[in-house]
Design an enzyme around this catalytic site. Structure first.
Site, mmCIF file in Angstrom:
data_model
loop_
_atom_site.group_PDB
_atom_site.id
_atom_site.type_symbol
_atom_site.label_atom_id
_atom_site.label_comp_id
_atom_site.label_asym_id
_atom_site.label_seq_id
_atom_site.Cartn_x
_atom_site.Cartn_y
_atom_site.Cartn_z
ATOM 1 C CG HIS A 73 37.581 44.200 33.874
ATOM 2 N ND1 HIS A 73 38.863 44.359 33.406
ATOM 3 C CD2 HIS A 73 37.537 42.958 34.453
ATOM 4 C CE1 HIS A 73 39.579 43.280 33.696
ATOM 5 N NE2 HIS A 73 38.796 42.415 34.319
ATOM 6 C CG ASP A 98 39.150 38.692 40.595
ATOM 7 O OD1 ASP A 98 38.734 38.548 39.439
ATOM 8 O OD2 ASP A 98 40.342 38.955 40.861
#
Length: 335
Positions: free
Chosen positions: A227, A154
């Site tokens: 995403h 991330d």
């Protein structure tokens, strides 16, 4: 410290652009009506508390970024307010919706170790306690290889250096608030049981990256609802619009609670809000982010992050409106 961007001096910001930390505590407070003066006075003590705790462990890299919500700004400070500060809107799609939850003050506490974060959080709650309420508290930790609890790295595309400053720090677009930033936070809970029924290939299609190597998929191979497709934005000239994410995993094993605390800083909240709209409503409408089938946003709020100098010596409270006096009743003349 004053940074230079494009050769021009930039007012000192809070530690927004510091490297990602190993530990973090996120505290969201609401200010009780009538306690504005007490809270206003306490804001000037924050930097001293950070120094008091951080001095004891010099290499602990303790910081606290303090941000103020829209309603609290109007109650705490006289004079101008950040142009784009407002309550975070909710985004309602055909399948998933985001939420907007109360928040007057956000403390984003970071350090190498949780002990420093915990000590500072305790002192802040003690200082602000009685005049405000903690409505959300999340203890974040760094997971293996910078990954979230879904197993993916991330924050790979976070801008750095001058690029980060241009995308995150308010400059001449709001001259009265140079050095500040807008920040959106959301707490997401993950359904890991459902997520882990997917194959690795299906998970990679949902994210748009390789799980093991963290390499972004080629555009022509990405699913339209990945995403990385819905959260990568460009301006009219084709320049990518960036935010700085400092997301942290969190969880409670005994409660089967697993999540990601999203926190994104940008010089305008419009960028982050457009990302959220793409995720929940879809782009085009109905093409929502596949990750939302496994992740539920249970909080959401928007704040402005002023400079440290602003918090150390904030503007005065807004003037109290003069009470409106009821007219004196006229008595009937005696007959």
């Amino acid at each position: 410290m004053t940074d230079l961007v494009d050769g021009e001096p930039l007012a000192a910001s809070q530690a927004i652009l510091n490297p990602l930390s190993d530990s973090a505590i996120f505290l969201v407070l609401t200010v009780a009506a009538g306690n504005e003066q007490l809270v206003h006075d306490a804001l000037g003590d924050i930097s001293g508390l950070v120094r008091s705790v951080g001095f004891r462990v010099p290499d602990g890299v303790l910081t606290c970024i303090t941000s103020i919500g829209s309603d609290a700004w109007s109650r705490l400070f006289d004079g101008p307010r950040p142009n784009q500060l407002h309550v975070l809107p909710e985004f309602h799609g055909a399948v998933h919706s985001s939420v907007s939850t109360p928040g007057d003050i956000l403390f984003h506490i970071r350090a190498k170790g949780m002990d420093l974060c915990f000590e500072l959080a305790s002192l802040l709650v003690e200082r602000f306690g009685g005049m405000s309420a903690v409505v959300d508290e999340v203890h974040g930790f760094k997971y293996f290889e910078e990954r979230d609890l879904l197993g993916f790295v991330d924050g790979t595309e976070n801008p750095t250096g001058a690029l980060a400053v241009r995308n995150v720090i308010v400059r001449d677009d709001e001259p009265q608030f140079v050095g500040g930033s807008y920040v959106v936070v959301q707490k997401y809970l993950h359904n890991l049981t459902a997520w882990n029924t997917l194959t690795v290939e299906q998970q990679e299609q949902a994210i748009g990256r390789g799980k093991a190597d963290n390499v972004e998929q080629a555009e022509e191979k990405k699913a339209p609802n990945a995403h990385t497709v819905l959260t990568v934005l460009t301006d009219a000239d084709g320049n990518e619009l960036k935010i700085v994410r400092d997301n942290m995993p969190f969880g409670r094993v005994g409660e089967a609670e697993f999540g990601t605390y999203f926190i994104g800083y940008a010089k305008t909240p419009a960028v982050t809000e457009r990302m959220l709209k793409n995720m929940f409503v879809g782009d085009p409408e109905g093409n929502y982010d596949r990750i939302l089938d496994f992740s539920t946003a249970v909080t959401g709020s928007l704040y402005f992050t002023p400079t440290g100098d602003f918090l150390d010596d904030p503007p005065p409270l807004p003037p109290t409106p003069a009470p409106t006096l009821a007219p004196t009743p006229t008595l009937p003349l005696a007959t």
